[in-house]
Scaffold this active site. Sequence first.
Site, PDB file in Angstrom:
ATOM      1  N   GLY A 280      15.347 -26.852  -6.342  1.00  0.00           N
ATOM      2  CA  GLY A 280      15.387 -27.957  -5.389  1.00  0.00           C
ATOM      3  C   GLY A 280      15.504 -29.277  -6.118  1.00  0.00           C
ATOM      4  O   GLY A 280      15.197 -29.396  -7.305  1.00  0.00           O
TER       5      GLY A 280
ATOM      6  N   GLY B 138      15.028 -33.573  -5.176  1.00  0.00           N
ATOM      7  CA  GLY B 138      14.728 -34.605  -4.188  1.00  0.00           C
ATOM      8  C   GLY B 138      15.065 -35.966  -4.747  1.00  0.00           C
ATOM      9  O   GLY B 138      15.740 -36.090  -5.769  1.00  0.00           O
ATOM     10  N   GLY B 139      14.558 -36.992  -4.071  1.00  0.00           N
ATOM     11  CA  GLY B 139      14.844 -38.354  -4.494  1.00  0.00           C
ATOM     12  C   GLY B 139      14.152 -38.707  -5.800  1.00  0.00           C
ATOM     13  O   GLY B 139      14.577 -39.620  -6.515  1.00  0.00           O
TER      14      GLY B 139
ATOM     15  N   VAL C 194      13.038 -29.481  -9.116  1.00  0.00           N
ATOM     16  CA  VAL C 194      12.046 -28.405  -9.125  1.00  0.00           C
ATOM     17  C   VAL C 194      12.723 -27.139  -9.645  1.00  0.00           C
ATOM     18  O   VAL C 194      13.851 -26.821  -9.249  1.00  0.00           O
ATOM     19  CB  VAL C 194      11.462 -28.202  -7.708  1.00  0.00           C
ATOM     20  CG1 VAL C 194      10.522 -27.015  -7.678  1.00  0.00           C
ATOM     21  CG2 VAL C 194      10.720 -29.460  -7.255  1.00  0.00           C
TER      22      VAL C 194
ATOM     23  N   ASP D 227       5.248 -38.414   3.851  1.00  0.00           N
ATOM     24  CA  ASP D 227       6.672 -38.116   3.629  1.00  0.00           C
ATOM     25  C   ASP D 227       7.035 -36.820   4.341  1.00  0.00           C
ATOM     26  O   ASP D 227       7.715 -35.958   3.794  1.00  0.00           O
ATOM     27  CB  ASP D 227       6.944 -37.998   2.121  1.00  0.00           C
ATOM     28  CG  ASP D 227       8.428 -38.153   1.794  1.00  0.00           C
ATOM     29  OD1 ASP D 227       9.192 -38.547   2.698  1.00  0.00           O
ATOM     30  OD2 ASP D 227       8.807 -37.884   0.641  1.00  0.00           O
TER      31      ASP D 227
HETATM   32  N1  LIG Z   1       6.559 -25.016  -4.808  1.00  0.00           N
HETATM   33  C1  LIG Z   1       7.863 -24.921  -4.537  1.00  0.00           C
HETATM   34  N2  LIG Z   1       8.479 -23.734  -4.528  1.00  0.00           N
HETATM   35  C2  LIG Z   1       9.810 -23.648  -4.274  1.00  0.00           C
HETATM   36  N3  LIG Z   1      10.611 -24.714  -4.011  1.00  0.00           N
HETATM   37  C3  LIG Z   1      10.043 -25.931  -4.022  1.00  0.00           C
HETATM   38  C4  LIG Z   1       8.652 -26.101  -4.271  1.00  0.00           C
HETATM   39  N4  LIG Z   1       8.360 -27.425  -4.182  1.00  0.00           N
HETATM   40  C5  LIG Z   1       9.522 -28.040  -3.904  1.00  0.00           C
HETATM   41  N5  LIG Z   1      10.545 -27.167  -3.808  1.00  0.00           N
HETATM   42  C6  LIG Z   1      11.971 -27.489  -3.526  1.00  0.00           C
HETATM   43  O1  LIG Z   1      12.333 -28.619  -4.290  1.00  0.00           O
HETATM   44  C7  LIG Z   1      12.758 -29.691  -3.433  1.00  0.00           C
HETATM   45  C8  LIG Z   1      12.358 -31.022  -4.044  1.00  0.00           C
HETATM   46  O2  LIG Z   1      10.939 -31.034  -4.239  1.00  0.00           O
HETATM   47  P1  LIG Z   1      10.088 -32.321  -3.881  1.00  0.00           P
HETATM   48  O3  LIG Z   1      10.244 -32.594  -2.429  1.00  0.00           O
HETATM   49  O4  LIG Z   1       8.721 -32.151  -4.388  1.00  0.00           O
HETATM   50  O5  LIG Z   1      10.875 -33.422  -4.728  1.00  0.00           O
HETATM   51  P2  LIG Z   1      10.955 -34.987  -4.516  1.00  0.00           P
HETATM   52  O6  LIG Z   1      11.913 -35.479  -5.535  1.00  0.00           O
HETATM   53  O7  LIG Z   1       9.592 -35.558  -4.505  1.00  0.00           O
HETATM   54  O8  LIG Z   1      11.573 -35.096  -3.078  1.00  0.00           O
HETATM   55  P3  LIG Z   1      11.732 -36.405  -2.154  1.00  0.00           P
HETATM   56  O9  LIG Z   1      13.188 -36.625  -2.034  1.00  0.00           O
HETATM   57  O10 LIG Z   1      11.136 -35.915  -0.872  1.00  0.00           O
HETATM   58  O11 LIG Z   1      10.970 -37.495  -2.769  1.00  0.00           O
HETATM   59  C9  LIG Z   1      12.106 -29.386  -2.089  1.00  0.00           C
HETATM   60  O12 LIG Z   1      12.828 -29.962  -1.022  1.00  0.00           O
HETATM   61  C10 LIG Z   1      12.176 -27.875  -2.072  1.00  0.00           C
HETATM   62  O13 LIG Z   1      13.441 -27.430  -1.663  1.00  0.00           O
HETATM   63 MG   LIG Z   2      10.656 -33.925  -1.171  1.00  0.00          MG
END
Ligand SMILES: Nc1ncnc2c1ncn2[C@@H]1O[C@H](COP(=O)(O)OP(=O)(O)OP(=O)(O)O)[C@@H](O)[C@H]1O
Ligand SMILES: [Mg+2]
Length: 505
Positions: free
Chosen positions: A24, A26-27, A31, A143
């Site tokens: 994954g 995100g912004g 992950v 969020d």
């Molecule tokens: N524990 C997990 N197990 C599997 N996939 C995960 C897990 N945590 C997050 N992901 C995947 O990774 C993606 C990004 O994670 P996360 O939302 O924590 O990142 P972010 O950069 O903080 O996102 P945002 O854009 O919401 O700020 C999630 O949308 C999900 O698809």
């Molecule tokens: Mg996220």
Amino acid sequence: MQGLAVSASGPLQDQRFLVLEAVGHGGMGSVYRAYDRVTHRDVALKVLDEPAPAGPGHPLSGEFAAWTGLRHPNIVQVLGLEHAAAGPIPEGAPYLVMEYFPGKPAHQALRPGEVPGRALEELARRILLGLHHVHQAGLVHRDLKPANVLVSGRRVGPTRIGPGRVKLTDFGLAERQGLREDPGRLSGSLPYVAPEAITGGAVDGRTDLYGLGILLFLLATGHLPQPVLTPDEVVRWHLSGEVPDPRGYRPELGERLARLIQSLMARQRDERPADAGAALTELGVRPPGPAPSIGRPAGMADRAALRLAVDAVRLGACRVVTLESSATRARKVVEEARILAGIHGLQACRLGRADGCHGLGRLVLRLLLQRGAAARRLVRRHRLDAGLPLELLGGVPVWSTAALRSPGRKARASHEELAGGVAAFILEASRRRAMVLEVTRPALEDTLCRQVVRRLARKAARRHAPTRSGGMLLLLEREVQDRLEEDQEPLDPPAAAPRILARPT
Ligand SMILES: Nc1ncnc2c1ncn2[C@@H]1O[C@H](COP(=O)(O)OP(=O)(O)OP(=O)(O)O)[C@@H](O)[C@H]1O
Ligand SMILES: [Mg+2]
């Protein structure tokens, strides 16, 4: 930092995590799924895209600090905050270690606009249970959006939700309740951000409820509630735009769900449900109390917890020990439990097979045969033959071949009545001679088994103090415990509820 180079054999991070694939983005960061060579399970590693100085001010430090106190089946469990030493993550960079959840973000796992009302209510219920826990810990997620709600499960389909498989993730913006937003700075994702977060009001649980309203609207209708607009116009819509009725797109949606979605999106916080618990009540679900429903020896090493629990059970108390760790370690704990049971004269039983109530039937038959002449009375008192493959032959309980031959034969008691009788019987057996009962995941596939185990777990949580009679130690695999905690179906449904007939299959 750009994405890590990963391959099937995977680069090794800090001699411990074999980085397997990106799951994954995100912004803030990316992950990855990785294999933990210490605990022998998959974990998820979150790394920030932009480097930031390590230390308490690092965004992942804040995320870890908020998240680490949370523990709930509808929340991804965070396991640690590490600093990269050797591996593909740049040296010194902090990274988060989480439970790996094999799910997809809600809008990808489900088909927006086609999810049936019942599945949407189920989704809302599980998100609200997770949020309730977050809010009770004094936090706001801030969020809430489909990308941060993961959905998975064997029985999941584009329009269905499998059991036990909805989890909140991403606590990167989580804050203590009461924090005042900086009006000049928008935190969160624009389509989901609550009016008070835009105007610099203090945030509380209702701020998350607003995001949930938008999320549910999107999944229900396939559209965001705001007409497609420029960012400025979206902000204005949050402050004063009209809140649409999802039935404009999906006329068949139930009144209760449509009203809930609208009330969650109310501009004024006071017009939203007072908290996640109130929203659950609107869905017809009793919100959980502040105490965890089932005792769990938190933070204790498996084997230490086991020895303490066996000592308590010998004195007549009931305990639940969760088999938290890897399969190999869990097996060792079970083996040790059996040895301890042997040494101390406890009876060791197991509910493990996926053969529905037959596994339960075998256990009950075994316990009945120990009771000699009293068996007949016990079968009658607890109606043990009304759904389990048991019969009385000349007063002696035997395995019922008739039930096996005609599995479609209707049983004479409802699941609830039967589960109550079987659980009471097993508890009575444990009072006569203390018991270690191991329950593995396949056993829960059967509704009757699940209901019996839930009752036993509830009882075990209540009989914490020593008694004069025998005690019971329930050994529950972690997934079993999560499933039991998550199933909030009432133990004793209202009298008007339809009777489900148990079938001996
Ligand atoms: N524990 C997990 N197990 C599997 N996939 C995960 C897990 N945590 C997050 N992901 C995947 O990774 C993606 C990004 O994670 P996360 O939302 O924590 O990142 P972010 O950069 O903080 O996102 P945002 O854009 O919401 O700020 C999630 O949308 C999900 O698809
Ligand atoms: Mg996220």
